[in-house]
Design a protein around this motif. Sequence first.
Motif, PDB file in Angstrom:
ATOM      1  N   MET A 150       2.616  58.975  30.716  1.00 48.13           N
ATOM      2  CA  MET A 150       3.964  58.471  30.764  1.00 48.13           C
ATOM      3  C   MET A 150       4.067  57.434  31.885  1.00 48.13           C
ATOM      4  SD  MET A 150       7.588  60.504  30.889  1.00 48.13           S
ATOM      5  CE  MET A 150       7.248  61.477  32.329  1.00 48.13           C
ATOM      6  N   LYS A 151       4.736  56.332  31.619  1.00 45.58           N
ATOM      7  CA  LYS A 151       4.821  55.267  32.614  1.00 45.58           C
ATOM      8  C   LYS A 151       5.793  55.617  33.729  1.00 45.58           C
ATOM      9  CE  LYS A 151       8.389  52.442  30.414  1.00 45.58           C
ATOM     10  NZ  LYS A 151       8.683  51.170  29.790  1.00 45.58           N
ATOM     11  N   ASN A 152       5.442  55.157  34.918  1.00 50.07           N
ATOM     12  CA  ASN A 152       6.297  55.288  36.091  1.00 50.07           C
ATOM     13  C   ASN A 152       6.864  53.894  36.348  1.00 50.07           C
ATOM     14  OD1 ASN A 152       7.424  55.385  38.634  1.00 50.07           O
ATOM     15  ND2 ASN A 152       5.829  56.671  39.498  1.00 50.07           N
ATOM     16  N   THR A 153       8.124  53.693  36.022  1.00 55.52           N
ATOM     17  CA  THR A 153       8.708  52.357  36.141  1.00 55.52           C
ATOM     18  C   THR A 153       8.894  51.906  37.583  1.00 55.52           C
ATOM     19  OG1 THR A 153      10.939  53.280  35.932  1.00 55.52           O
ATOM     20  CG2 THR A 153       9.866  52.481  33.911  1.00 55.52           C
ATOM     21  N   ALA A 154       8.625  52.782  38.543  1.00 55.72           N
ATOM     22  CA  ALA A 154       8.688  52.407  39.953  1.00 55.72           C
ATOM     23  C   ALA A 154       7.384  51.772  40.434  1.00 55.72           C
ATOM     24  CB  ALA A 154       9.016  53.628  40.813  1.00 55.72           C
ATOM     25  N   VAL A 200      -3.622  46.204  36.167  1.00 54.26           N
ATOM     26  CA  VAL A 200      -5.071  46.401  36.261  1.00 54.26           C
ATOM     27  C   VAL A 200      -5.523  47.241  35.058  1.00 54.26           C
ATOM     28  CG1 VAL A 200      -6.968  47.249  37.677  1.00 54.26           C
ATOM     29  CG2 VAL A 200      -4.955  46.255  38.768  1.00 54.26           C
ATOM     30  N   LYS A 201      -5.897  46.571  33.992  1.00 56.05           N
ATOM     31  CA  LYS A 201      -6.231  47.244  32.733  1.00 56.05           C
ATOM     32  C   LYS A 201      -7.468  48.131  32.834  1.00 56.05           C
ATOM     33  CE  LYS A 201      -2.988  45.179  30.319  1.00 56.05           C
ATOM     34  NZ  LYS A 201      -1.759  45.879  30.033  1.00 56.05           N
ATOM     35  N   SER A 202      -8.317  47.902  33.821  1.00 56.54           N
ATOM     36  CA  SER A 202      -9.534  48.707  33.963  1.00 56.54           C
ATOM     37  C   SER A 202      -9.289  50.022  34.688  1.00 56.54           C
ATOM     38  CB  SER A 202     -10.622  47.907  34.681  1.00 56.54           C
ATOM     39  OG  SER A 202     -10.172  47.523  35.967  1.00 56.54           O
ATOM     40  N   CYS A 203      -8.042  50.267  35.122  1.00 59.07           N
ATOM     41  CA  CYS A 203      -7.719  51.508  35.818  1.00 59.07           C
ATOM     42  C   CYS A 203      -7.337  52.600  34.825  1.00 59.07           C
ATOM     43  CB  CYS A 203      -6.566  51.295  36.806  1.00 59.07           C
ATOM     44  SG  CYS A 203      -6.170  52.805  37.747  1.00 59.07           S
ATOM     45  N   GLU A 204      -7.834  53.783  35.063  1.00 61.89           N
ATOM     46  CA  GLU A 204      -7.555  54.953  34.221  1.00 61.89           C
ATOM     47  C   GLU A 204      -6.061  55.226  34.103  1.00 61.89           C
ATOM     48  OE1 GLU A 204      -8.231  58.247  31.874  1.00 61.89           O
ATOM     49  OE2 GLU A 204      -9.797  56.893  32.603  1.00 61.89           O
ATOM     50  N   TYR A 205      -5.292  54.895  35.128  1.00 57.54           N
ATOM     51  CA  TYR A 205      -3.879  55.253  35.178  1.00 57.54           C
ATOM     52  C   TYR A 205      -2.937  54.163  34.677  1.00 57.54           C
ATOM     53  CZ  TYR A 205      -6.103  58.693  38.137  1.00 57.54           C
ATOM     54  OH  TYR A 205      -6.940  59.666  38.623  1.00 57.54           O
ATOM     55  N   ASN A 252       2.093  47.615  31.341  1.00 54.50           N
ATOM     56  CA  ASN A 252       1.807  47.213  32.725  1.00 54.50           C
ATOM     57  C   ASN A 252       2.521  48.032  33.790  1.00 54.50           C
ATOM     58  OD1 ASN A 252      -0.082  45.295  32.007  1.00 54.50           O
ATOM     59  ND2 ASN A 252       1.408  43.653  31.903  1.00 54.50           N
ATOM     60  N   TYR A 253       2.506  49.345  33.604  1.00 58.26           N
ATOM     61  CA  TYR A 253       2.993  50.275  34.607  1.00 58.26           C
ATOM     62  C   TYR A 253       1.910  51.310  34.877  1.00 58.26           C
ATOM     63  CZ  TYR A 253       7.741  48.488  34.237  1.00 58.26           C
ATOM     64  OH  TYR A 253       8.849  47.687  34.283  1.00 58.26           O
ATOM     65  N   CYS A 254       2.046  51.994  36.001  1.00 57.58           N
ATOM     66  CA  CYS A 254       1.126  53.059  36.374  1.00 57.58           C
ATOM     67  C   CYS A 254       1.666  54.385  35.831  1.00 57.58           C
ATOM     68  CB  CYS A 254       1.015  53.118  37.896  1.00 57.58           C
ATOM     69  SG  CYS A 254      -0.158  54.356  38.496  1.00 57.58           S
ATOM     70  N   SER A 255       0.771  55.279  35.458  1.00 55.65           N
ATOM     71  CA  SER A 255       1.192  56.590  34.956  1.00 55.65           C
ATOM     72  C   SER A 255       1.231  57.653  36.053  1.00 55.65           C
ATOM     73  CB  SER A 255       0.264  57.044  33.827  1.00 55.65           C
ATOM     74  OG  SER A 255      -1.054  57.203  34.305  1.00 55.65           O
ATOM     75  N   LEU A 256       0.777  57.305  37.267  1.00 58.13           N
ATOM     76  CA  LEU A 256       0.809  58.267  38.359  1.00 58.13           C
ATOM     77  C   LEU A 256       2.223  58.433  38.905  1.00 58.13           C
ATOM     78  CD1 LEU A 256      -2.385  57.242  40.362  1.00 58.13           C
ATOM     79  CD2 LEU A 256      -2.083  59.244  38.893  1.00 58.13           C
ATOM     80  N   GLU A 257       2.489  59.598  39.488  1.00 57.27           N
ATOM     81  CA  GLU A 257       3.783  59.848  40.120  1.00 57.27           C
ATOM     82  C   GLU A 257       3.927  59.051  41.414  1.00 57.27           C
ATOM     83  OE1 GLU A 257       5.765  63.814  41.801  1.00 57.27           O
ATOM     84  OE2 GLU A 257       5.101  63.950  39.707  1.00 57.27           O
ATOM     85  N   SER A 258       2.812  58.889  42.122  1.00 55.64           N
ATOM     86  CA  SER A 258       2.782  58.086  43.340  1.00 55.64           C
ATOM     87  C   SER A 258       1.376  57.543  43.509  1.00 55.64           C
ATOM     88  CB  SER A 258       3.175  58.921  44.558  1.00 55.64           C
ATOM     89  OG  SER A 258       2.228  59.932  44.788  1.00 55.64           O
ATOM     90  N   ILE A 259       1.237  56.511  44.326  1.00 55.81           N
ATOM     91  CA  ILE A 259      -0.069  55.925  44.607  1.00 55.81           C
ATOM     92  C   ILE A 259      -0.259  55.838  46.117  1.00 55.81           C
ATOM     93  CG2 ILE A 259      -0.185  54.593  42.476  1.00 55.81           C
ATOM     94  CD1 ILE A 259       0.496  52.087  44.227  1.00 55.81           C
ATOM     95  N   LYS A 260      -1.509  55.642  46.513  1.00 59.38           N
ATOM     96  CA  LYS A 260      -1.820  55.432  47.926  1.00 59.38           C
ATOM     97  C   LYS A 260      -2.294  53.992  48.089  1.00 59.38           C
ATOM     98  CE  LYS A 260      -4.558  57.048  51.791  1.00 59.38           C
ATOM     99  NZ  LYS A 260      -5.518  58.017  52.292  1.00 59.38           N
ATOM    100  N   VAL A 261      -1.665  53.265  48.977  1.00 65.27           N
ATOM    101  CA  VAL A 261      -2.052  51.888  49.273  1.00 65.27           C
ATOM    102  C   VAL A 261      -2.727  51.877  50.634  1.00 65.27           C
ATOM    103  CG1 VAL A 261      -1.230  49.542  49.668  1.00 65.27           C
ATOM    104  CG2 VAL A 261      -0.153  50.955  47.919  1.00 65.27           C
ATOM    105  N   GLY A 262      -3.855  51.204  50.716  1.00 67.91           N
ATOM    106  CA  GLY A 262      -4.600  51.132  51.959  1.00 67.91           C
ATOM    107  C   GLY A 262      -5.113  49.731  52.194  1.00 67.91           C
TER     108      GLY A 262
END
Length: 56
Positions: free
Chosen positions: A1-5, A10-15, A21-31
């Motif tokens: 399910m997409k996380n509109t936030a 990045v089409k090569s990412c599992e999520y 063009n959204y991420c399916s994770l609830e949150s991400i870590k940026v470093g």
Amino acid sequence: MKNTAIQCDVKSCEYNCQDCNYCSLESIKVGTHEAHPTQCACTDCKSFKLKENCCK
């Protein structure tokens, strides 16, 4: 399910939700890979996971 936030194209990412063009994770870590980043290119999505059979 997409996380509109979290937008992601990045089409090569599992999520990545391939169709919207959204991420399916609830949150991400940026470093960073720099001690003192000064440009966008110095930051990384630490939640990235290469999609299986993506780049063979």
